[in-house]
Write an enzyme that holds these catalytic residues in place. Structure first.
Site, PDB file in Angstrom:
ATOM      1  N   CYS A   7       0.849  -1.198   0.000  1.00  0.00           N
ATOM      2  CA  CYS A   7       0.000   0.000   0.000  1.00  0.00           C
ATOM      3  C   CYS A   7       0.879   1.240   0.000  1.00  0.00           C
ATOM      4  CB  CYS A   7      -0.911   0.005   1.221  1.00  0.00           C
ATOM      5  SG  CYS A   7      -1.854  -1.523   1.412  1.00  0.00           S
ATOM      6  N   GLY A   8       1.069   1.833  -1.164  1.00  0.00           N
ATOM      7  CA  GLY A   8       1.876   3.046  -1.297  1.00  0.00           C
ATOM      8  C   GLY A   8       1.013   4.284  -1.124  1.00  0.00           C
ATOM      9  N   ASN A   9       1.602   5.447  -1.310  1.00  0.00           N
ATOM     10  CA  ASN A   9       0.844   6.688  -1.138  1.00  0.00           C
ATOM     11  C   ASN A   9      -0.170   6.923  -2.247  1.00  0.00           C
ATOM     12  OD1 ASN A   9       1.674   8.296   1.317  1.00  0.00           O
ATOM     13  ND2 ASN A   9       3.651   7.622   0.526  1.00  0.00           N
ATOM     14  N   SER A  10       0.077   6.382  -3.437  1.00  0.00           N
ATOM     15  CA  SER A  10      -0.868   6.588  -4.538  1.00  0.00           C
ATOM     16  C   SER A  10      -1.647   5.331  -4.901  1.00  0.00           C
ATOM     17  CB  SER A  10      -0.138   7.079  -5.792  1.00  0.00           C
ATOM     18  OG  SER A  10       0.633   8.222  -5.517  1.00  0.00           O
ATOM     19  N   ASP A 102       8.228   0.357   3.189  1.00  0.00           N
ATOM     20  CA  ASP A 102       8.428  -0.127   1.809  1.00  0.00           C
ATOM     21  C   ASP A 102       9.917  -0.083   1.453  1.00  0.00           C
ATOM     22  OD1 ASP A 102       8.384   2.705   1.838  1.00  0.00           O
ATOM     23  OD2 ASP A 102       7.283   2.867  -0.045  1.00  0.00           O
ATOM     24  N   THR A 181       3.906  23.522 -23.396  1.00  0.00           N
ATOM     25  CA  THR A 181       4.040  23.463 -21.931  1.00  0.00           C
ATOM     26  C   THR A 181       4.158  22.023 -21.446  1.00  0.00           C
ATOM     27  OG1 THR A 181       2.744  25.480 -21.755  1.00  0.00           O
ATOM     28  CG2 THR A 181       2.940  24.142 -19.767  1.00  0.00           C
TER      29      THR A 181
HETATM   30  N1  LIG Z   1       0.133   0.043 -14.062  1.00  0.00           N
HETATM   31  C1  LIG Z   1       0.286   1.176 -13.384  1.00  0.00           C
HETATM   32  N2  LIG Z   1      -0.688   1.579 -12.546  1.00  0.00           N
HETATM   33  C2  LIG Z   1      -0.559   2.700 -11.836  1.00  0.00           C
HETATM   34  N3  LIG Z   1       0.509   3.510 -11.903  1.00  0.00           N
HETATM   35  C3  LIG Z   1       1.502   3.185 -12.721  1.00  0.00           C
HETATM   36  C4  LIG Z   1       1.445   2.000 -13.495  1.00  0.00           C
HETATM   37  N4  LIG Z   1       2.583   1.945 -14.203  1.00  0.00           N
HETATM   38  C5  LIG Z   1       3.299   3.036 -13.909  1.00  0.00           C
HETATM   39  N5  LIG Z   1       2.644   3.809 -13.025  1.00  0.00           N
HETATM   40  C6  LIG Z   1       3.169   5.059 -12.462  1.00  0.00           C
HETATM   41  O1  LIG Z   1       3.788   4.727 -11.231  1.00  0.00           O
HETATM   42  C7  LIG Z   1       3.739   5.823 -10.336  1.00  0.00           C
HETATM   43  C8  LIG Z   1       3.295   5.326  -8.982  1.00  0.00           C
HETATM   44  O2  LIG Z   1       4.200   4.343  -8.560  1.00  0.00           O
HETATM   45  P1  LIG Z   1       3.937   3.448  -7.298  1.00  0.00           P
HETATM   46  O3  LIG Z   1       5.206   2.681  -7.058  1.00  0.00           O
HETATM   47  O4  LIG Z   1       2.693   2.670  -7.429  1.00  0.00           O
HETATM   48  O5  LIG Z   1       3.749   4.575  -6.183  1.00  0.00           O
HETATM   49  P2  LIG Z   1       3.322   4.477  -4.661  1.00  0.00           P
HETATM   50  O6  LIG Z   1       4.006   3.250  -4.101  1.00  0.00           O
HETATM   51  O7  LIG Z   1       3.830   5.737  -4.072  1.00  0.00           O
HETATM   52  O8  LIG Z   1       1.824   4.368  -4.588  1.00  0.00           O
HETATM   53  C9  LIG Z   1       2.803   6.852 -10.964  1.00  0.00           C
HETATM   54  O9  LIG Z   1       3.590   7.909 -11.486  1.00  0.00           O
HETATM   55  C10 LIG Z   1       2.132   6.101 -12.091  1.00  0.00           C
HETATM   56  O10 LIG Z   1       1.873   6.945 -13.187  1.00  0.00           O
HETATM   57  C1  LIG Z   2       9.408   7.882   1.426  1.00  0.00           C
HETATM   58  C2  LIG Z   2       8.001   7.351   1.286  1.00  0.00           C
HETATM   59  C3  LIG Z   2       7.018   8.509   1.349  1.00  0.00           C
HETATM   60  C4  LIG Z   2       7.877   6.657  -0.079  1.00  0.00           C
HETATM   61  O1  LIG Z   2       6.543   6.294  -0.296  1.00  0.00           O
HETATM   62  P1  LIG Z   2       5.947   5.860  -1.730  1.00  0.00           P
HETATM   63  O2  LIG Z   2       6.505   6.748  -2.767  1.00  0.00           O
HETATM   64  O3  LIG Z   2       6.411   4.436  -1.963  1.00  0.00           O
HETATM   65  O4  LIG Z   2       4.468   5.942  -1.614  1.00  0.00           O
HETATM   66  C5  LIG Z   2       7.693   6.290   2.378  1.00  0.00           C
HETATM   67  O5  LIG Z   2       8.680   5.298   2.372  1.00  0.00           O
HETATM   68  C6  LIG Z   2       7.616   6.907   3.751  1.00  0.00           C
HETATM   69  O6  LIG Z   2       6.613   7.430   4.149  1.00  0.00           O
HETATM   70  N1  LIG Z   2       8.732   6.855   4.515  1.00  0.00           N
HETATM   71  C7  LIG Z   2       8.821   7.424   5.874  1.00  0.00           C
HETATM   72  C8  LIG Z   2       9.911   8.459   5.934  1.00  0.00           C
HETATM   73  C9  LIG Z   2      11.296   7.877   5.758  1.00  0.00           C
HETATM   74  O7  LIG Z   2      11.477   6.812   5.147  1.00  0.00           O
HETATM   75  O8  LIG Z   2      12.238   8.514   6.268  1.00  0.00           O
HETATM   76  K   LIG Z   3       8.864   5.055  -3.443  1.00  0.00           K
END
Ligand SMILES: Nc1ncnc2c1ncn2[C@@H]1O[C@H](COP(=O)(O)OP(=O)(O)O)[C@@H](O)[C@H]1O
Ligand SMILES: CC(C)(COP(=O)(O)O)[C@@H](O)C(=O)NCCC(=O)O
Ligand SMILES: [K+]
Length: 249
Positions: A7-10, A102, A181
């Site tokens: 579960c990432g931020n997006s 992560d 742009t």
């Molecule tokens: N199949 C996919 N689904 C969603 N996002 C993707 C995919 N492939 C590439 N991306 C890109 O990956 C980025 C998000 O990466 P991700 O590792 O999932 O982030 P997080 O761990 O922060 O949620 C976004 O910029 C998105 O556009």
């Molecule tokens: C650096 C991050 C925001 C990356 O998150 P992601 O891009 O994978 O969603 C995450 O690992 C986090 O919240 N870390 C805590 C702060 C740190 O690692 O110092």
């Molecule tokens: K990351």
């Protein structure tokens, strides 16, 4: 069957593996808990016995998700938690609990695979870099905004930078100076990302010596692959670490 979640931020990355932990049976990337539930519902013959997950979201959000998985699929979840040391790797943060989980799992996965010095790059919402020595000493790392954050900062903090996602994707097909742009912004941000990862290679050589492995993961890994020809691109690196951090007995 085992459900694994990152579960990432997006996005939530998910996959279902067989109980022997050999085959991936299904998987994908979803934007919300609801989407995850409906993606899982459409997996044929789904029979989940376990769930393990890593989350960088708030405890509240993570609890809401695990509760939903319990209610809908009758499965309880094990969450990766912070530790000082595991599987031969020592967490390098002065407050080990603060290191993003992560990042920690990607480091565990990379060191498990390489057994030598590693540079681990994860390109998601944020971009992270972590260094580990051949002895498993995590030296810490770097965090900077990822592609989604960079472009959105420009789109929300300027008056005249406005474009849609379809145009953004098209703009990255070439890297010549932008004549619109969207081209100028997308290519500019990508150059920042590429510059960052190239700088990490130089830094890693200083701290780890010349013989280190480069691991590349995260949704935007492919955007920098051509400037890192020696990198191993492993989209499931966090899951490799998750299996180490949350073994099933
Ligand atoms: N199949 C996919 N689904 C969603 N996002 C993707 C995919 N492939 C590439 N991306 C890109 O990956 C980025 C998000 O990466 P991700 O590792 O999932 O982030 P997080 O761990 O922060 O949620 C976004 O910029 C998105 O556009
Ligand atoms: C650096 C991050 C925001 C990356 O998150 P992601 O891009 O994978 O969603 C995450 O690992 C986090 O919240 N870390 C805590 C702060 C740190 O690692 O110092
Ligand atoms: K990351």
């Amino acid at each position: 069957m085992i459900l694994e979640l990152d579960c990432g931020n997006s996005f939530i990355k998910w996959r279902v593996i067989d109980s022997a932990q050999v085959k991936t049976l299904a998987g994908g990337v979803v934007g919300s808990d609801e989407e995850l539930v409906s993606a899982l519902r459409s997996v044929p013959d789904l029979a989940l016995r376990h769930c393990r997950l890593v989350s960088v979201r708030s405890d509240e959000e993570t609890r809401a998700l695990t509760r939903q998985l319990q209610d809908m699929f009758g499965v309880s979840s094990a969450s990766a938690s912070p530790v000082v040391e595991m599987a031969g790797v020592r967490n390098g943060y002065s407050e080990y609990q603060r290191l993003g989980l992560d990042r920690w799992l990607a480091v565990l996965g990379a060191y498990h695979i390489a057994r030598k010095p590693c540079l681990v790059l994860d390109l998601g919402t944020a971009v992270t870099s972590d260094l580990v020595t051949g002895e498993g000493e995590h030296l810490g790392g770097f965090i900077c905004p990822g592609m989604p954050l960079m472009r959105n900062q420009l789109r929300t903090h300027t008056r005249r930078i406005r474009y849609d996602d379809a145009a953004a994707e098209k703009a990255l097909l070439e890297m010549v100076p932008g004549r619109s742009t969207v081209e100028a912004v997308e290519r500019g941000c990508l150059l920042m990302l590429r510059g960052f990862v190239q700088a990490q290679i130089e830094l890693a050589a200083e701290h780890l010596g010349d013989d280190f492995e480069v691991f590349l993961t995260g949704g935007d890994a492919l955007l920098v692959r051509d400037v890192l020809p020696r990198a191993r691109v492993l989209p499931d690196l966090v899951f490799t670490g998750l299996a180490i951090a949350c073994p099933l007995h």
